[in-house]
Design a protein around this motif. Structure first.
Motif, PDB file in Angstrom:
ATOM      1  N   ILE A 142       1.041  13.359  -2.367  1.00 27.44           N
ATOM      2  CA  ILE A 142       1.689  12.113  -2.766  1.00 27.44           C
ATOM      3  C   ILE A 142       3.014  11.953  -2.028  1.00 27.44           C
ATOM      4  CG2 ILE A 142       2.723  10.873  -4.707  1.00 27.44           C
ATOM      5  CD1 ILE A 142       0.563  12.146  -6.486  1.00 27.44           C
ATOM      6  N   THR A 143       3.797  13.026  -1.960  1.00 31.44           N
ATOM      7  CA  THR A 143       5.036  12.989  -1.176  1.00 31.44           C
ATOM      8  C   THR A 143       4.735  12.679   0.279  1.00 31.44           C
ATOM      9  OG1 THR A 143       6.082  14.612  -2.637  1.00 31.44           O
ATOM     10  CG2 THR A 143       7.060  14.313  -0.468  1.00 31.44           C
ATOM     11  N   GLY A 144       3.661  13.280   0.799  1.00 33.92           N
ATOM     12  CA  GLY A 144       3.306  13.073   2.199  1.00 33.92           C
ATOM     13  C   GLY A 144       2.990  11.634   2.519  1.00 33.92           C
ATOM     14  N   LEU A 145       2.243  10.965   1.653  1.00 34.27           N
ATOM     15  CA  LEU A 145       1.917   9.555   1.875  1.00 34.27           C
ATOM     16  C   LEU A 145       3.189   8.712   1.947  1.00 34.27           C
ATOM     17  CD1 LEU A 145      -1.129   9.141  -0.544  1.00 34.27           C
ATOM     18  CD2 LEU A 145      -1.178   8.922   1.955  1.00 34.27           C
ATOM     19  N   LEU A 146       4.102   8.946   1.008  1.00 33.99           N
ATOM     20  CA  LEU A 146       5.345   8.169   0.990  1.00 33.99           C
ATOM     21  C   LEU A 146       6.231   8.530   2.178  1.00 33.99           C
ATOM     22  CD1 LEU A 146       6.156   8.308  -2.839  1.00 33.99           C
ATOM     23  CD2 LEU A 146       4.949   6.527  -1.563  1.00 33.99           C
ATOM     24  N   ALA A 147       6.211   9.798   2.585  1.00 34.97           N
ATOM     25  CA  ALA A 147       7.022  10.215   3.731  1.00 34.97           C
ATOM     26  C   ALA A 147       6.514   9.597   5.032  1.00 34.97           C
ATOM     27  CB  ALA A 147       7.027  11.742   3.844  1.00 34.97           C
ATOM     28  N   VAL A 148       5.199   9.438   5.150  1.00 30.14           N
ATOM     29  CA  VAL A 148       4.611   8.834   6.354  1.00 30.14           C
ATOM     30  C   VAL A 148       5.113   7.402   6.533  1.00 30.14           C
ATOM     31  CG1 VAL A 148       2.460   7.937   7.320  1.00 30.14           C
ATOM     32  CG2 VAL A 148       2.587  10.293   6.536  1.00 30.14           C
ATOM     33  N   GLY A 171      15.145   0.640   9.171  1.00 28.83           N
ATOM     34  CA  GLY A 171      15.279   0.311   7.757  1.00 28.83           C
ATOM     35  C   GLY A 171      15.257   1.546   6.881  1.00 28.83           C
ATOM     36  N   LEU A 172      15.054   1.325   5.596  1.00 24.79           N
ATOM     37  CA  LEU A 172      14.972   2.410   4.618  1.00 24.79           C
ATOM     38  C   LEU A 172      14.356   1.825   3.352  1.00 24.79           C
ATOM     39  CD1 LEU A 172      15.903   5.447   4.374  1.00 24.79           C
ATOM     40  CD2 LEU A 172      17.870   4.592   3.089  1.00 24.79           C
ATOM     41  N   ASP A 173      13.651   2.659   2.594  1.00 22.15           N
ATOM     42  CA  ASP A 173      13.106   2.193   1.320  1.00 22.15           C
ATOM     43  C   ASP A 173      13.319   3.279   0.262  1.00 22.15           C
ATOM     44  OD1 ASP A 173      11.749   1.159  -0.846  1.00 22.15           O
ATOM     45  OD2 ASP A 173      10.173   0.266   0.370  1.00 22.15           O
ATOM     46  N   ILE A 174      14.286   3.051  -0.606  1.00 25.78           N
ATOM     47  CA  ILE A 174      14.619   4.015  -1.658  1.00 25.78           C
ATOM     48  C   ILE A 174      13.761   3.786  -2.895  1.00 25.78           C
ATOM     49  CG2 ILE A 174      16.549   4.939  -3.023  1.00 25.78           C
ATOM     50  CD1 ILE A 174      18.454   3.876  -0.975  1.00 25.78           C
ATOM     51  N   SER A 175      12.948   2.742  -2.894  1.00 27.90           N
ATOM     52  CA  SER A 175      12.208   2.376  -4.102  1.00 27.90           C
ATOM     53  C   SER A 175      10.762   2.867  -4.118  1.00 27.90           C
ATOM     54  CB  SER A 175      12.213   0.850  -4.271  1.00 27.90           C
ATOM     55  OG  SER A 175      11.449   0.220  -3.249  1.00 27.90           O
ATOM     56  N   VAL A 176      10.355   3.711  -3.159  1.00 29.65           N
ATOM     57  CA  VAL A 176       8.944   4.084  -3.052  1.00 29.65           C
ATOM     58  C   VAL A 176       8.441   4.827  -4.281  1.00 29.65           C
ATOM     59  CG1 VAL A 176       8.772   4.053  -0.533  1.00 29.65           C
ATOM     60  CG2 VAL A 176       9.627   6.100  -1.689  1.00 29.65           C
ATOM     61  N   GLY A 177       9.282   5.666  -4.891  1.00 28.18           N
ATOM     62  CA  GLY A 177       8.870   6.384  -6.086  1.00 28.18           C
ATOM     63  C   GLY A 177       8.592   5.435  -7.244  1.00 28.18           C
ATOM     64  N   GLY A 224       5.492  -4.430   3.601  1.00 30.05           N
ATOM     65  CA  GLY A 224       4.188  -4.653   2.978  1.00 30.05           C
ATOM     66  C   GLY A 224       3.317  -3.412   3.076  1.00 30.05           C
ATOM     67  N   LEU A 225       3.346  -2.757   4.245  1.00 36.97           N
ATOM     68  CA  LEU A 225       2.603  -1.511   4.435  1.00 36.97           C
ATOM     69  C   LEU A 225       3.096  -0.438   3.471  1.00 36.97           C
ATOM     70  CD1 LEU A 225       0.626   0.304   6.053  1.00 36.97           C
ATOM     71  CD2 LEU A 225       2.528   0.771   7.626  1.00 36.97           C
ATOM     72  N   ILE A 226       4.398  -0.352   3.300  1.00 36.11           N
ATOM     73  CA  ILE A 226       4.966   0.619   2.362  1.00 36.11           C
ATOM     74  C   ILE A 226       4.438   0.359   0.956  1.00 36.11           C
ATOM     75  CG2 ILE A 226       7.094   1.352   1.206  1.00 36.11           C
ATOM     76  CD1 ILE A 226       8.551   0.953   3.818  1.00 36.11           C
ATOM     77  N   GLY A 227       4.383  -0.908   0.558  1.00 38.36           N
ATOM     78  CA  GLY A 227       3.875  -1.247  -0.757  1.00 38.36           C
ATOM     79  C   GLY A 227       2.435  -0.805  -0.955  1.00 38.36           C
ATOM     80  N   ILE A 228       1.593  -1.012   0.063  1.00 41.22           N
ATOM     81  CA  ILE A 228       0.182  -0.627  -0.031  1.00 41.22           C
ATOM     82  C   ILE A 228       0.035   0.886  -0.151  1.00 41.22           C
ATOM     83  CG2 ILE A 228      -2.003  -0.544   1.228  1.00 41.22           C
ATOM     84  CD1 ILE A 228      -1.269  -3.283   2.414  1.00 41.22           C
ATOM     85  N   VAL A 229       0.715   1.627   0.716  1.00 40.13           N
ATOM     86  CA  VAL A 229       0.593   3.090   0.695  1.00 40.13           C
ATOM     87  C   VAL A 229       1.220   3.672  -0.569  1.00 40.13           C
ATOM     88  CG1 VAL A 229       1.161   5.228   1.916  1.00 40.13           C
ATOM     89  CG2 VAL A 229       0.469   3.208   3.213  1.00 40.13           C
ATOM     90  N   SER A 230       2.311   3.073  -1.032  1.00 33.92           N
ATOM     91  CA  SER A 230       2.897   3.523  -2.304  1.00 33.92           C
ATOM     92  C   SER A 230       1.916   3.307  -3.448  1.00 33.92           C
ATOM     93  CB  SER A 230       4.203   2.761  -2.583  1.00 33.92           C
ATOM     94  OG  SER A 230       5.188   3.055  -1.625  1.00 33.92           O
TER      95      SER A 230
END
Length: 336
Positions: A61-67, A77-83, A230-236
């Motif tokens: 799960i960490t790996g998916l968000l890290a990718v 950019g940066l996304d602190i909200s993935v968790g 959008g990609l981050i949202g899908i993978v999260s």
């Protein structure tokens, strides 16, 4: 003079960068081997196949968000909200599963749709609201965490351990590897190919390296940034679905809290420059494996879990310090 200097400089720059990335990966590999060896000596069960599978599953799960964190950092950019996004997706997947008469695919589809919507919202706030990515996603960290708690009334939702699809995702294996790990491998390979072998990936590096030059080159930066979030949202959302499958229910905060720190730490340790323009999936995955092995080793040794947070924070600071030293940037307050 100008026309001869440019070709002479470019060939030296690219090998230097490649050498630096390879050196980073070699250092991470050495650190991973050291951690495995030390904890293997301290506990004979640490290197057992069962425990190694536990490490791999926990790191997925960490790996998916890290990718995907790697992708957004590369483009500046940066996304602190993935968790928190994963927490919302976990709750939605379980609640939709129950509401649709125990239909796993309905639950997963609802989670991915919500994840995409959240990611696009983040991207729109950053691009069209002109909000700094750190501030926008810091607000998202709080807002989506609150949303997950509101939807679930602060409690775990649903029960999916009787469903064969969720059981397969959370506990199944293919060719000896957990299904969760296969999902991470597929996502990581797809993103690696995108970054390294497509014009889209090259444009992302260009945006992170110099957004002004990228804009002048005709790259539509706004569209790229919205698409990345959008990609981050899908993978999260995928990470949230796996969290539901692994724990057996939708988790509003438990299991998803702190994932953003792990994802950012893994990306930074893996060689991503937090200013953008540099990084790769290979280094990030090595860093995820290192963090997972270290966390499991501390747990096996019975060391207080609070020290794991101390270790993660320390590693993040060290990674950034190394980046700054390598970049040759002057120390704060000192003359150039």
């Amino acid at each position: 003079m100008t026309t001869t200097a440019t070709p002479a400089t470019a060939p030296r720059t690219r090998p230097a960068l490649a050498s630096r990335i390879n050196g980073q990966n070699l250092s991470l590999t050495g650190a991973l081997v050291l951690v495995l060896t030390v904890f293997g000596v301290l506990n004979e069960n640490y290197l057992s196949l069962t425990n190694l599978q536990v490490i791999a599953e926990a790191a997925t799960i960490t790996g998916l968000l890290a990718v995907v964190q790697t992708v957004v950092i590369i483009c500046g950019g940066l996304d602190i909200s993935v968790g928190s996004q994963a927490g919302v997706a976990s709750v939605v997947s379980a609640m939709a599963f129950t509401g649709a008469g125990s239909n796993a695919f309905a639950g997963m589809a609802a989670a991915v749709a919500v994840g995409l919507l959240i990611g696009l919202l983040n991207g729109a706030v950053i691009v069209y609201g002109r909000v700094n990515p750190t501030i926008a996603t810091l607000a998202g960290l709080a807002a989506y965490k609150g949303l997950a708690q509101l939807l679930s009334d602060g409690r775990a939702q649903g029960y999916v351990l009787n469903d064969p699809v969720f059981v397969f995702l959370g506990r199944g294996a293919v060719a000896g590897l957990p299904v969760m790990v296969w999902i991470l491998i597929v996502v990581a390979l797809a993103v690696h190919v995108l970054l390294k072998y497509t014009d889209l990936g090259r444009n992302l590096y260009a945006i992170g390296g110099n957004d002004t030059a990228a804009r002048l080159a005709g790259i539509n930066i706004n569209k790229y940034l919205v698409a990345v979030y959008g990609l981050i949202g899908i993978v999260s959302a995928v990470a949230g679905i796996l969290l539901t499958a692994r724990t057996g229910s939708g988790q509003p905060t438990s299991g998803s809290e702190g994932l953003e720190l792990k994802a950012i730490t893994a990306a930074a340790l893996g060689g991503c420059a937090l200013k953008g323009g540099k990084g790769g999936i290979g280094g990030t995955l090595l860093a995820v494996a290192l963090l997972g092995a270290l966390e499991n080793g501390l747990t096996v040794q019975g060391i207080n879990s609070f020290w794991q947070n101390v270790a993660q924070g320390t590693l993040l600071v060290l990674a950034v310090v190394v980046q700054q030293r390598r970049s040759g940037e002057r120390a704060v307050g000192l003359p150039a």
